[in-house]
Motif scaffolding. Structure first.
Motif, mmCIF file in Angstrom:
data_model
loop_
_atom_site.group_PDB
_atom_site.id
_atom_site.type_symbol
_atom_site.label_atom_id
_atom_site.label_comp_id
_atom_site.label_asym_id
_atom_site.label_seq_id
_atom_site.Cartn_x
_atom_site.Cartn_y
_atom_site.Cartn_z
ATOM 1 N N ARG A 194 -66.125 -9.053 -14.774
ATOM 2 C CA ARG A 194 -67.145 -9.872 -15.409
ATOM 3 C C ARG A 194 -67.410 -9.397 -16.844
ATOM 4 N NH1 ARG A 194 -71.464 -13.177 -13.948
ATOM 5 N NH2 ARG A 194 -70.975 -12.952 -11.730
ATOM 6 N N GLU A 195 -67.465 -8.075 -17.008
ATOM 7 C CA GLU A 195 -67.699 -7.537 -18.354
ATOM 8 C C GLU A 195 -66.567 -7.884 -19.293
ATOM 9 O OE1 GLU A 195 -68.184 -3.422 -17.659
ATOM 10 O OE2 GLU A 195 -70.203 -3.607 -16.779
ATOM 11 N N ALA A 196 -65.336 -7.818 -18.805
ATOM 12 C CA ALA A 196 -64.198 -8.178 -19.655
ATOM 13 C C ALA A 196 -64.240 -9.651 -20.023
ATOM 14 C CB ALA A 196 -62.892 -7.849 -18.931
ATOM 15 N N ALA A 197 -64.634 -10.496 -19.066
ATOM 16 C CA ALA A 197 -64.738 -11.925 -19.370
ATOM 17 C C ALA A 197 -65.836 -12.197 -20.393
ATOM 18 C CB ALA A 197 -65.002 -12.703 -18.084
ATOM 19 N N GLN A 198 -66.974 -11.509 -20.254
ATOM 20 C CA GLN A 198 -68.058 -11.696 -21.208
ATOM 21 C C GLN A 198 -67.673 -11.198 -22.593
ATOM 22 O OE1 GLN A 198 -71.333 -9.676 -19.330
ATOM 23 N NE2 GLN A 198 -71.862 -11.421 -18.022
ATOM 24 N N ASN A 199 -66.947 -10.083 -22.660
ATOM 25 C CA ASN A 199 -66.515 -9.554 -23.959
ATOM 26 C C ASN A 199 -65.552 -10.503 -24.669
ATOM 27 O OD1 ASN A 199 -68.051 -7.251 -23.599
ATOM 28 N ND2 ASN A 199 -66.355 -6.091 -22.681
ATOM 29 N N ASN A 200 -64.862 -11.311 -23.899
ATOM 30 C CA ASN A 200 -63.951 -12.277 -24.497
ATOM 31 C C ASN A 200 -64.599 -13.637 -24.706
ATOM 32 O OD1 ASN A 200 -60.965 -11.159 -24.639
ATOM 33 N ND2 ASN A 200 -61.887 -10.317 -22.775
ATOM 34 N N GLY A 201 -65.917 -13.695 -24.544
ATOM 35 C CA GLY A 201 -66.648 -14.918 -24.844
ATOM 36 C C GLY A 201 -66.734 -15.915 -23.717
ATOM 37 N N ALA A 202 -66.399 -15.506 -22.480
ATOM 38 C CA ALA A 202 -66.441 -16.429 -21.350
ATOM 39 C C ALA A 202 -67.869 -16.568 -20.839
ATOM 40 C CB ALA A 202 -65.536 -15.940 -20.231
ATOM 41 N N THR A 203 -68.235 -17.770 -20.452
ATOM 42 C CA THR A 203 -69.535 -18.019 -19.848
ATOM 43 C C THR A 203 -69.466 -17.694 -18.357
ATOM 44 O OG1 THR A 203 -68.999 -20.329 -19.372
ATOM 45 C CG2 THR A 203 -69.983 -19.828 -21.525
ATOM 46 N N GLY A 204 -70.628 -17.765 -17.700
ATOM 47 C CA GLY A 204 -70.649 -17.507 -16.272
ATOM 48 C C GLY A 204 -69.812 -18.500 -15.490
ATOM 49 N N VAL A 205 -69.861 -19.773 -15.888
ATOM 50 C CA VAL A 205 -69.063 -20.793 -15.208
ATOM 51 C C VAL A 205 -67.577 -20.530 -15.408
ATOM 52 C CG1 VAL A 205 -68.538 -23.259 -15.124
ATOM 53 C CG2 VAL A 205 -70.917 -22.498 -15.405
ATOM 54 N N TYR A 207 -66.196 -17.640 -15.990
ATOM 55 C CA TYR A 207 -65.825 -16.458 -15.214
ATOM 56 C C TYR A 207 -65.536 -16.828 -13.771
ATOM 57 C CZ TYR A 207 -66.661 -12.415 -12.230
ATOM 58 O OH TYR A 207 -66.562 -11.455 -11.252
ATOM 59 N N TRP A 208 -66.412 -17.638 -13.180
ATOM 60 C CA TRP A 208 -66.202 -18.024 -11.785
ATOM 61 C C TRP A 208 -64.985 -18.933 -11.635
ATOM 62 C CZ3 TRP A 208 -68.028 -16.335 -7.300
ATOM 63 C CH2 TRP A 208 -69.161 -15.510 -7.329
ATOM 64 N N ARG A 209 -64.762 -19.785 -12.619
ATOM 65 C CA ARG A 209 -63.655 -20.722 -12.504
ATOM 66 C C ARG A 209 -62.304 -20.054 -12.677
ATOM 67 N NH1 ARG A 209 -62.633 -25.989 -16.487
ATOM 68 N NH2 ARG A 209 -60.638 -26.640 -15.538
ATOM 69 N N HIS A 210 -62.185 -19.122 -13.641
ATOM 70 C CA HIS A 210 -60.885 -18.561 -13.990
ATOM 71 C C HIS A 210 -60.638 -17.163 -13.415
ATOM 72 C CE1 HIS A 210 -60.071 -21.842 -16.778
ATOM 73 N NE2 HIS A 210 -61.272 -21.679 -17.303
ATOM 74 N N VAL A 211 -61.683 -16.479 -12.962
ATOM 75 C CA VAL A 211 -61.508 -15.112 -12.470
ATOM 76 C C VAL A 211 -61.939 -14.980 -11.010
ATOM 77 C CG1 VAL A 211 -62.101 -12.679 -12.812
ATOM 78 C CG2 VAL A 211 -61.832 -14.189 -14.797
ATOM 79 N N ALA A 212 -63.226 -15.220 -10.754
ATOM 80 C CA ALA A 212 -63.777 -14.928 -9.429
ATOM 81 C C ALA A 212 -63.195 -15.835 -8.346
ATOM 82 C CB ALA A 212 -65.296 -15.036 -9.458
ATOM 83 N N LEU A 213 -63.238 -17.139 -8.565
ATOM 84 C CA LEU A 213 -62.762 -18.059 -7.524
ATOM 85 C C LEU A 213 -61.271 -17.911 -7.229
ATOM 86 C CD1 LEU A 213 -64.792 -21.331 -8.200
ATOM 87 C CD2 LEU A 213 -65.072 -19.654 -6.367
ATOM 88 N N PRO A 214 -60.392 -17.732 -8.237
ATOM 89 C CA PRO A 214 -58.983 -17.480 -7.877
ATOM 90 C C PRO A 214 -58.790 -16.231 -7.035
ATOM 91 C CG PRO A 214 -59.139 -18.154 -10.169
ATOM 92 C CD PRO A 214 -60.550 -17.958 -9.702
ATOM 93 N N VAL A 215 -59.584 -15.181 -7.311
ATOM 94 C CA VAL A 215 -59.474 -13.964 -6.505
ATOM 95 C C VAL A 215 -60.033 -14.205 -5.109
ATOM 96 C CG1 VAL A 215 -60.230 -11.574 -6.308
ATOM 97 C CG2 VAL A 215 -59.515 -12.460 -8.522
ATOM 98 N N LEU A 216 -61.125 -14.966 -5.027
ATOM 99 C CA LEU A 216 -61.765 -15.218 -3.739
ATOM 100 C C LEU A 216 -61.096 -16.337 -2.940
ATOM 101 C CD1 LEU A 216 -65.532 -15.078 -4.766
ATOM 102 C CD2 LEU A 216 -64.267 -13.356 -3.472
ATOM 103 N N ALA A 217 -60.168 -17.059 -3.551
ATOM 104 C CA ALA A 217 -59.573 -18.219 -2.887
ATOM 105 C C ALA A 217 -58.985 -17.890 -1.513
ATOM 106 C CB ALA A 217 -58.519 -18.855 -3.793
ATOM 107 N N PRO A 218 -58.195 -16.813 -1.369
ATOM 108 C CA PRO A 218 -57.683 -16.513 -0.025
ATOM 109 C C PRO A 218 -58.795 -16.242 0.984
ATOM 110 C CG PRO A 218 -56.438 -15.325 -1.688
ATOM 111 C CD PRO A 218 -57.617 -15.912 -2.383
#
Length: 299
Positions: A194-205, A207-218
């Motif tokens: 999450r910190e890396a996503a925020q440092n690159n200018g990503a919003t919370g949405v 982060y969930w769309r491109h990082v969290a949900l792909p990891v949680l998909a399985p």
């Protein structure tokens, strides 16, 4: 006795003691294998035998055929099977969508007491079903239930003894089950991501769309499959609540075994049970690889 240079008798060295051969580790699981073979293997063989056996009512002779399986996929039996699949799919999808944000709120809660209380309650509610659950909803949301009368729900078309009424009842134990299933995966999400996503200018949405949900998909898909299987196998709650108002395969099996509809359909009930086993096998075939893939990501 042997003589040494100093004149002192010294005994010869003793023969080395024989080392005991180690006990094989697989012997420890023999009792479990025996229990599994008796508790699951014998009923499974009896079900297979009955599903492919037809008994002549006149002579009492038995013969092997696929007629029972053919009958289980026709008419009212097929309607019940598709009804169970539809009910399980809808309930599992809603349970996944509602359970994920609740689990996220629990995992991110700063209060350890709240987190432990919710997880403990989820463990209890996930196993709360059957006749007590049906009675609780009938007393609350039935035709003469407390909330139905006070809120005049029948005037708005509310009917507990319907497909959607049964979906709501199933969500009572499916949502807690989803919380228990997805909570460990949510705890495995690293704060560095999450910190890396925020440092690159990503919003919370984002982060969930491109990082969290792909990891949680399985894990999400695995939880969805687990909820589907739990709803698909449920019987007592639906039997006590809707009876034959909603066609379900578990209710058809009970009717065929007891002869409530047609006499002599016991083997068709076993064929329906075999259909359920095949569906459950497909569910597990999807669930296990998803769990292994999720474990690699979150380890």
């Amino acid at each position: 006795m042997t003589a040494t240079l100093t004149g002192v008798d010294v005994a010869p060295p003793a023969a080395p003691a024989k080392r005991r051969r180690p006990v094989p580790g697989w012997l420890a699981v023999v009792p479990l294998l025996v229990f599994t073979a008796i508790a699951f293997g014998v009923p499974a063989l009896a079900m297979l035998n009955g599903a492919f056996t037809v008994k002549d009512q006149a002579t009492g002779a038995s013969s092997y055929t696929t007629g029972n399986l053919t009958a289980s996929l026709q008419g009212a039996y097929l309607t019940a099977l598709t009804g169970s699949v539809k009910l399980s799919a809808v309930s599992a999808a809603l349970g996944t969508l509602l359970g994920l944000p609740l689990a996220q709120a629990v995992v991110t809660s700063r209060s350890r007491a709240v987190r432990e209380a919710v997880l403990t309650a989820s463990g209890v509610l996930a196993n709360f079903g059957g006749v007590p659950l049906a009675f609780a909803f009938v007393a609350t949301l039935g035709n003469a239930g407390v909330l139905t009368v006070h809120l005049h729900l029948t005037d708005h078309g509310w009917d507990l003894y319907s497909f959607w009424g049964l979906v709501i009842v199933y969500l009572y134990f499916l949502i807690p089950l989803m919380v228990l299933t997805i909570a460990p995966a949510l705890e495995g999400l690293r704060t560095q991501w999450r910190e890396a996503a925020q440092n690159n200018g990503a919003t919370g949405v984002q982060y969930w769309r491109h990082v969290a949900l792909p990891v949680l998909a399985p894990s999400l898909l695995g939880g969805l499959v687990l909820l589907f299987g739990s709803a698909f196998a449920a019987y007592a709650t639906a039997a006590a609540m809707v009876g034959s108002a909603v066609p379900l395969v578990t209710l058809q099996i009970a009717d065929a075994l007891s002869g409530n509809v047609l006499v002599g359909q016991e083997n068709v009930a076993l064929a329906l049970s075999l259909d359920m086993v095949l569906v459950a096998g497909l569910v597990m075939a999807v669930y296990l690889p998803l769990q292994r893939r999720s474990a690699r990501w979150l380890a």
